[in-house]
Design a protein around this motif. Structure first.
Motif, PDB file in Angstrom:
ATOM      1  N   GLN C 309     -25.379 -20.951 -45.452  1.00  0.00           N
ATOM      2  CA  GLN C 309     -25.135 -20.207 -44.317  1.00  0.00           C
ATOM      3  C   GLN C 309     -24.153 -19.159 -44.543  1.00  0.00           C
ATOM      4  O   GLN C 309     -23.661 -18.129 -43.818  1.00  0.00           O
ATOM      5  CB  GLN C 309     -24.694 -20.679 -43.161  1.00  0.00           C
ATOM      6  N   THR C 310     -23.853 -18.636 -45.828  1.00  0.00           N
ATOM      7  CA  THR C 310     -22.680 -17.943 -46.235  1.00  0.00           C
ATOM      8  C   THR C 310     -23.384 -16.670 -46.988  1.00  0.00           C
ATOM      9  O   THR C 310     -24.065 -16.810 -47.782  1.00  0.00           O
ATOM     10  CB  THR C 310     -21.845 -18.699 -47.380  1.00  0.00           C
ATOM     11  N   LEU C 311     -22.842 -15.520 -46.798  1.00  0.00           N
ATOM     12  CA  LEU C 311     -23.427 -14.236 -47.292  1.00  0.00           C
ATOM     13  C   LEU C 311     -22.620 -13.926 -48.519  1.00  0.00           C
ATOM     14  O   LEU C 311     -21.322 -14.257 -48.607  1.00  0.00           O
ATOM     15  CB  LEU C 311     -23.143 -12.943 -46.290  1.00  0.00           C
ATOM     16  N   ASN C 312     -23.191 -13.328 -49.347  1.00  0.00           N
ATOM     17  CA  ASN C 312     -22.629 -12.917 -50.620  1.00  0.00           C
ATOM     18  C   ASN C 312     -22.131 -11.499 -50.460  1.00  0.00           C
ATOM     19  O   ASN C 312     -22.096 -11.158 -49.422  1.00  0.00           O
ATOM     20  CB  ASN C 312     -23.422 -12.920 -51.991  1.00  0.00           C
ATOM     21  N   PHE C 313     -20.936 -10.990 -51.263  1.00  0.00           N
ATOM     22  CA  PHE C 313     -20.388  -9.810 -50.927  1.00  0.00           C
ATOM     23  C   PHE C 313     -21.416  -8.580 -50.696  1.00  0.00           C
ATOM     24  O   PHE C 313     -21.128  -7.578 -49.966  1.00  0.00           O
ATOM     25  CB  PHE C 313     -19.475  -9.412 -52.112  1.00  0.00           C
ATOM     26  N   ALA C 314     -22.592  -8.443 -51.427  1.00  0.00           N
ATOM     27  CA  ALA C 314     -23.303  -7.275 -51.207  1.00  0.00           C
ATOM     28  C   ALA C 314     -23.874  -7.247 -49.808  1.00  0.00           C
ATOM     29  O   ALA C 314     -23.988  -6.496 -49.035  1.00  0.00           O
ATOM     30  CB  ALA C 314     -24.579  -7.117 -52.098  1.00  0.00           C
ATOM     31  N   GLU C 315     -24.393  -8.604 -49.318  1.00  0.00           N
ATOM     32  CA  GLU C 315     -24.787  -8.876 -47.869  1.00  0.00           C
ATOM     33  C   GLU C 315     -23.747  -8.507 -46.936  1.00  0.00           C
ATOM     34  O   GLU C 315     -23.888  -7.953 -45.837  1.00  0.00           O
ATOM     35  CB  GLU C 315     -25.410 -10.188 -47.735  1.00  0.00           C
ATOM     36  N   SER C 316     -22.598  -8.935 -47.240  1.00  0.00           N
ATOM     37  CA  SER C 316     -21.563  -8.688 -46.418  1.00  0.00           C
ATOM     38  C   SER C 316     -21.071  -7.610 -46.121  1.00  0.00           C
ATOM     39  O   SER C 316     -20.970  -7.011 -44.757  1.00  0.00           O
ATOM     40  CB  SER C 316     -20.267  -9.772 -46.802  1.00  0.00           C
ATOM     41  N   GLY C 317     -21.169  -6.682 -47.001  1.00  0.00           N
ATOM     42  CA  GLY C 317     -20.864  -5.305 -47.091  1.00  0.00           C
ATOM     43  C   GLY C 317     -21.598  -4.473 -46.304  1.00  0.00           C
ATOM     44  O   GLY C 317     -21.504  -3.614 -45.355  1.00  0.00           O
ATOM     45  N   ARG C 318     -22.964  -4.979 -46.467  1.00  0.00           N
ATOM     46  CA  ARG C 318     -24.002  -4.148 -45.687  1.00  0.00           C
ATOM     47  C   ARG C 318     -23.929  -4.489 -44.252  1.00  0.00           C
ATOM     48  O   ARG C 318     -24.033  -3.687 -43.343  1.00  0.00           O
ATOM     49  CB  ARG C 318     -25.381  -4.538 -46.331  1.00  0.00           C
ATOM     50  N   LEU C 319     -23.747  -5.763 -43.916  1.00  0.00           N
ATOM     51  CA  LEU C 319     -23.440  -6.161 -42.700  1.00  0.00           C
ATOM     52  C   LEU C 319     -22.532  -5.563 -41.705  1.00  0.00           C
ATOM     53  O   LEU C 319     -22.459  -4.982 -40.844  1.00  0.00           O
ATOM     54  CB  LEU C 319     -23.249  -7.829 -42.549  1.00  0.00           C
ATOM     55  N   ILE C 320     -21.134  -5.382 -42.433  1.00  0.00           N
ATOM     56  CA  ILE C 320     -20.185  -4.524 -41.978  1.00  0.00           C
ATOM     57  C   ILE C 320     -20.388  -3.323 -41.649  1.00  0.00           C
ATOM     58  O   ILE C 320     -20.020  -2.751 -40.436  1.00  0.00           O
ATOM     59  CB  ILE C 320     -18.688  -4.633 -43.170  1.00  0.00           C
ATOM     60  N   ARG C 321     -21.001  -2.494 -42.530  1.00  0.00           N
ATOM     61  CA  ARG C 321     -21.623  -1.230 -42.146  1.00  0.00           C
ATOM     62  C   ARG C 321     -22.355  -1.074 -41.031  1.00  0.00           C
ATOM     63  O   ARG C 321     -22.313  -0.267 -40.042  1.00  0.00           O
ATOM     64  CB  ARG C 321     -22.143  -0.493 -43.591  1.00  0.00           C
ATOM     65  N   ASN C 322     -23.411  -1.951 -40.898  1.00  0.00           N
ATOM     66  CA  ASN C 322     -24.128  -1.882 -39.706  1.00  0.00           C
ATOM     67  C   ASN C 322     -23.542  -2.554 -38.369  1.00  0.00           C
ATOM     68  O   ASN C 322     -23.910  -1.808 -37.487  1.00  0.00           O
ATOM     69  CB  ASN C 322     -25.299  -3.127 -40.071  1.00  0.00           C
ATOM     70  N   LEU C 323     -22.886  -3.351 -38.602  1.00  0.00           N
ATOM     71  CA  LEU C 323     -22.096  -4.023 -37.391  1.00  0.00           C
ATOM     72  C   LEU C 323     -21.276  -2.698 -36.676  1.00  0.00           C
ATOM     73  O   LEU C 323     -21.094  -2.211 -35.285  1.00  0.00           O
ATOM     74  CB  LEU C 323     -21.160  -4.842 -37.622  1.00  0.00           C
ATOM     75  N   ARG C 324     -20.790  -1.813 -37.613  1.00  0.00           N
ATOM     76  CA  ARG C 324     -19.934  -0.696 -37.133  1.00  0.00           C
ATOM     77  C   ARG C 324     -20.720   0.425 -36.479  1.00  0.00           C
ATOM     78  O   ARG C 324     -20.306   1.003 -35.417  1.00  0.00           O
ATOM     79  CB  ARG C 324     -18.969  -0.118 -38.170  1.00  0.00           C
ATOM     80  N   ARG C 325     -21.917   0.629 -37.211  1.00  0.00           N
ATOM     81  CA  ARG C 325     -22.940   1.660 -36.495  1.00  0.00           C
ATOM     82  C   ARG C 325     -23.495   1.048 -35.169  1.00  0.00           C
ATOM     83  O   ARG C 325     -23.507   1.853 -34.201  1.00  0.00           O
ATOM     84  CB  ARG C 325     -24.188   1.604 -37.282  1.00  0.00           C
ATOM     85  N   VAL C 326     -23.693  -0.146 -35.178  1.00  0.00           N
ATOM     86  CA  VAL C 326     -24.296  -0.892 -33.694  1.00  0.00           C
ATOM     87  C   VAL C 326     -23.136  -0.739 -32.736  1.00  0.00           C
ATOM     88  O   VAL C 326     -23.137  -0.299 -31.556  1.00  0.00           O
ATOM     89  CB  VAL C 326     -24.850  -2.176 -34.086  1.00  0.00           C
ATOM     90  N   TYR C 327     -21.631  -1.251 -33.111  1.00  0.00           N
ATOM     91  CA  TYR C 327     -20.732  -1.228 -32.140  1.00  0.00           C
ATOM     92  C   TYR C 327     -20.297   0.357 -31.682  1.00  0.00           C
ATOM     93  O   TYR C 327     -20.330   0.400 -30.328  1.00  0.00           O
ATOM     94  CB  TYR C 327     -19.405  -1.534 -32.668  1.00  0.00           C
ATOM     95  N   ALA C 328     -20.548   1.258 -32.560  1.00  0.00           N
ATOM     96  CA  ALA C 328     -20.430   2.729 -32.182  1.00  0.00           C
ATOM     97  C   ALA C 328     -21.618   2.981 -31.201  1.00  0.00           C
ATOM     98  O   ALA C 328     -21.286   3.690 -30.063  1.00  0.00           O
ATOM     99  CB  ALA C 328     -20.554   3.689 -33.263  1.00  0.00           C
ATOM    100  N   LEU C 329     -22.790   2.712 -31.430  1.00  0.00           N
ATOM    101  CA  LEU C 329     -23.790   3.009 -30.238  1.00  0.00           C
ATOM    102  C   LEU C 329     -23.514   2.353 -28.970  1.00  0.00           C
ATOM    103  O   LEU C 329     -23.723   2.885 -28.013  1.00  0.00           O
ATOM    104  CB  LEU C 329     -25.327   2.462 -31.022  1.00  0.00           C
ATOM    105  N   ARG C 330     -22.970   1.082 -29.060  1.00  0.00           N
ATOM    106  CA  ARG C 330     -22.856   0.328 -27.874  1.00  0.00           C
ATOM    107  C   ARG C 330     -21.925   1.299 -26.926  1.00  0.00           C
ATOM    108  O   ARG C 330     -22.201   1.384 -25.756  1.00  0.00           O
ATOM    109  CB  ARG C 330     -22.239  -1.154 -28.174  1.00  0.00           C
ATOM    110  N   GLY C 331     -20.932   1.865 -27.655  1.00  0.00           N
ATOM    111  CA  GLY C 331     -19.959   2.663 -26.754  1.00  0.00           C
ATOM    112  C   GLY C 331     -20.686   3.756 -25.992  1.00  0.00           C
ATOM    113  O   GLY C 331     -20.175   4.513 -25.039  1.00  0.00           O
ATOM    114  N   GLU C 332     -21.717   4.317 -26.554  1.00  0.00           N
ATOM    115  CA  GLU C 332     -22.669   5.241 -25.996  1.00  0.00           C
ATOM    116  C   GLU C 332     -23.774   5.207 -24.887  1.00  0.00           C
ATOM    117  O   GLU C 332     -24.353   6.038 -24.462  1.00  0.00           O
ATOM    118  CB  GLU C 332     -23.227   6.244 -27.203  1.00  0.00           C
ATOM    119  N   LEU C 333     -24.041   3.757 -25.089  1.00  0.00           N
ATOM    120  CA  LEU C 333     -25.315   3.527 -24.217  1.00  0.00           C
ATOM    121  C   LEU C 333     -24.857   3.587 -22.662  1.00  0.00           C
ATOM    122  O   LEU C 333     -23.607   3.467 -22.134  1.00  0.00           O
ATOM    123  CB  LEU C 333     -25.616   1.964 -24.330  1.00  0.00           C
ATOM    124  N   GLU C 334     -25.922   3.831 -21.770  1.00  0.00           N
ATOM    125  CA  GLU C 334     -25.550   4.224 -20.522  1.00  0.00           C
ATOM    126  C   GLU C 334     -25.085   2.885 -19.589  1.00  0.00           C
ATOM    127  O   GLU C 334     -25.475   1.724 -20.025  1.00  0.00           O
ATOM    128  CB  GLU C 334     -26.610   4.367 -19.727  1.00  0.00           C
TER     129      GLU C 334
END
Lengths: 334, 334, 334, 334
Positions: C309-334
């Motif tokens: 159930q553990t991510l390798n570093f490539a998967e982890s790096g990608r997840l971090i970048r995606n999480l930040r984009r999703v969190y930024a969008l959350r702040g913009e939703l109505e």
């Protein structure tokens, strides 16, 4: 609220009167009696209703299920299948047989085994619900007609599963008890259809059905006009994987307190492993079950389905004798 | 793989030899014997190991739990509490008492009730795990010392819950059986600590613990050095809300087949409603339980905790007599 | 009822006054304030209490959990770990690392990975609860001291599991957040002990723990004196076996409404299969999570535990970048 | 094993050949192609079968479900409802509407709301499965005909529940997507009947149905001849009572990996509480859902059923806009 009506009662007049008081009514005519079930507010003065013309008796029942509630009908219901075979208080109903009806030879062997042990109720599926569309789905009506012919000749009663509305009519003359399987406990159209026939119906608890949902399913059939109902605990789905299902014997004393209907237990599907079936069957009797329904086959290892939870005849015979001793003791306990 | 060792066995030499074969070993010394548990590949020739110096016997056990497995030790374990009180095959252990120890008067009344009915095992909590931090948490060590004094004077044995490592030592001299509660079944530090004492331990199944996890928890205590273990089914968490928990009697025959340890049942917590406790207790005996643990109190309605699932003395007395009749019948069944 | 007290308040006088009104009180002093929690009848006139000397404010809270309820404290709690690392509203807390701390080299690689991705919170177990007594149980205090030394040198904060009361003191100076694991959510002695320290505590939901039980566990720590709490959804036990656990994202919006505490999600234990972890992590952010806690390792296939159930570093790096984009969008939703 | 056949293939010859090799075959003709599904041993040399006359292609699929497996058909299935309305990869399908169809005015208001927000798929029940026989059971065929007439005039497509075999034919011309409800997921006769029509079928996961059982139910319809299938996660039954059901978003990425069929999510039934529906809907999109199906009503508080989980139009409009922003972001993530 349940109004038990006199033969000459005017349903439209009573319904109109109750509608004025804020009740929605359902007219229920069963094999045995005529009722008006009224749903609505709960703080009405029951006496004024009891004095209306045509009303024999009024019962206040506050549960979602009404007609199946023991709060209203205190005396336990006993289902009479004829020829001295009954299900309900006063005796322990035993019903055994294969998961699937396979052949004339197979049925004859099971019937011989049952009669040798004084059992006159046989289970066996001709329509099989299977999770894979490519699995064996049973012998169908041909199998049932043969099952019926062999059973009649031996004084044996048949319990078998009905899966859909269109089968109710074609199966009607060949079964003694319609079984509603665990996947159809909330198939309301099927329950409605079974409310319209005068044959007993055994309803299995849903795979993840609550006790209250089982009672509501029974209410469907009863309010459709059929009072001849039997409830069956057969195991629920939980996180535990050491047993196929988790046979919930807690349901037995709880159901016996909540409803006047007979309660039977199916330990074969319940625990799903042959070695443990007898212990759970015996335990079920002391939990208060009115009967035991289990799978037996001459050679379980070659059965068309469910062999891993099916007893052979030696095991089955032993279980029957033990069940009877336990049931006898139950009657003697304080 | 379990190696039972001779007194003169050289553990380092054996461990080194097994390490070469790819096994990781754990040295286990209990009250009764000295073992080496080896985990690793499973297709090794067992005979070559059996001939090593210092090895009395070798058993191949493929499960995660090894020392508690019946595949290795076929003879059922019987826990001897002294003064003729035992838990395990050959007798039905009965243990009753209040949820919480409340006062001297309360304990004396329960003890009188138990002795009148020939029961010499009493349960009662002095440390109570409560989901709210503001609820009554038990009388603690003062309560336990009093409990012990009253019990000793009457020849009664005590079962009470231990909640943390630091309590093991302080409670040690005042208990006959340490109980590990359902919330602590996987408190591995507590299990480790209980492996280090020579007092029986009763482990309750976790609230949503699998049968395999219960066996693994027992393996912790056994591999820590304490063979005196009792397992207890006490109800699991399911979707059903008509009962407090779902007492899983299926676990009884399954556990009895998988382990040599005694298995007891707690119907009070299991179903959680007083009216249904006796039926489930009786059913548990036929499912194969070695004992029944239930809650009894002079006036359940005033009990400090769990009153709704506690029997009064009249109900308790009746249950004891019925349990004994059922247990006697169990011995006579085929 | 929660009374927030002035510094000069006389607790005995207030407690006596409330006892007369039928309340049982608990005196709670945390890092931030002084409270009196009163349990009792609910229809009292709150104004007369608000005017007592020493009472700053009174809040009526009808739930079992009081101090953690959002009905009382409307403003979300933010946990400040120092050096600009926070957990709570206003930012998305990211915390990653291996299941178990294994070696200096392993930790350095993970830390480099985290810092490259701007993550300054690392998880890693040194005391591992394992269901088998023969499995790897972690490096213990030696591992933790090394973990702490490496993390301090890099400005990284540590989240690690504490398993028993005796570890609280020895671990105290080496951790930034004490984690209470799913098997210890109802280990009340541990919760009590953590109420006595001034370090944040992250409490995981029990394996079959209800949302209300999680809140009650938090109430234990808070009422013990520690307001710095974080709740963590990590998957519950259900009948489904296609995933290791059933990550219950429903708990996120429900908890966010019921409590002022931060809520984080652990998708690694939640779904238990590497390929699905990123999707569940992203979904958790939109469900309202304040942070994500997941397992990452340089080579998951060689990890000492939980590799599947553990991510390798490539998967982890990608997840971090995606999480930040999703969190930024959350702040913009109505 | 799945054999995709040429038009001129001789099924009897192929079936006979495969029977000799130990396979049982099922002949499947759908809207799009002709297949032979072979169940049997798994180690056969696939190449010799691929060279038989009439065989276009052979796929080895080892699961119980074959035709719905992504191991065989890698390209995602997209359901085309005509007029530019599709369900499947490439767009986010949005479908909203009341639990029950109540009146012409109610439907017109919902349709206006949907069209204003660019949504052209409407849900609404005319046959309602109700656990009590005394509850409102829907407007039936009269309601459906009116629903159809109003929808056609506005270019809106209809999703509505079919409860039994006899309804399939009478509903056929008035629906765009047949919905199989959670209580009928294992109603195999209904699934068989829906295999015989050329209309898309949306199958909801059973109340306690496993992911594998949902796929097997879809296999029933596909093997019956209908490839146009949509799967729907709608919450499962667990011990948690803080939400109506436990919406299992874990099922979304798991299903998307296992099957080529579109997967949609119903957050309204899933969590069952209006305030939390939007968060779960948004989370579902990031979990990988191809569409969202939810309940909307002008005045949820007066809805004939399920009002507590139904959004009003302002909430629904906001959700639609947010869902589209999240879906757009999903396409941009790494």
């Amino acid at each position: 609220m349940i109004l038990q009506l006199e033969p000459q009662a005017s349903v439209p007049a009573l319904a109109a009167h109750l509608a004025e008081q804020g009740y929605k009514t359902t007219d229920v005519t069963t094999q045995h009696a005529h009722y008006l079930v009224a749903i609505g507010k709960k703080d009405f003065d029951i006496r004024t209703i009891g004095q209306l013309p045509g009303v024999r008796d009024v019962h206040q029942v506050s549960d979602d299920y009404q007609l199946v509630s023991r709060k209203w009908r205190v005396k336990p219901t006993v289902i009479d299948l004829g020829d001295g075979v009954t299900i309900g208080e006063g005796s322990l109903a035993l019903c055994a047989g294969p998961c699937s009806i396979e052949s004339e030879a197979q049925m004859e062997k099971v019937m011989d085994h049952l009669l040798e042990n004084g059992v006159r109720l046989m289970r066996g599926g001709v329509f099989k619900p299977r999770s894979s569309p490519y699995a064996f789905r049973g012998l169908g009506m041909d199998g049932l007609r043969l099952f019926h012919q062999l059973a009649r000749a031996r004084g044996i009663k048949i319990v078998t599963e009905v899966m859909q509305v269109s089968q109710v009519e074609e199966m009607h003359d060949y079964v003694d008890v319609f079984q509603v399987g665990a996947r159809n406990t909330q198939n309301y159209n099927l329950l409605d259809a079974l409310g319209g026939v005068d044959k007993p119906v055994l309803i299995k608890r849903g795979i993840s059905g609550s006790i209250e949902e089982l009672l509501s399913s029974a209410e469907y059939v009863f309010s459709g006009g059929n009072e001849k109902l039997i409830l069956c605990e057969r195991g629920i789905r939980t996180f535990e994987t050491a047993s196929r299902n988790t046979l919930d014997l807690n349901a037995v004393p709880i159901l016996k307190e909540k409803t006047h209907l007979p309660v039977v237990v199916d330990p074969s599907h319940g625990i799903g492993l042959r070695d443990y079936v007898p212990a759970m069957a015996l335990a079920a009797v002391l939990a208060g079950a009115d009967g035991i329904l289990y799978e037996a086959h001459e050679t379980p290892e070659t059965a068309a389905s469910d062999g891993q939870q099916t007893l052979n005849f030696a095991e089955s015979g032993r279980l029957i004798r033990n069940l009877r001793r336990v049931y006898a003791l139950r009657g003697e306990l304080e």
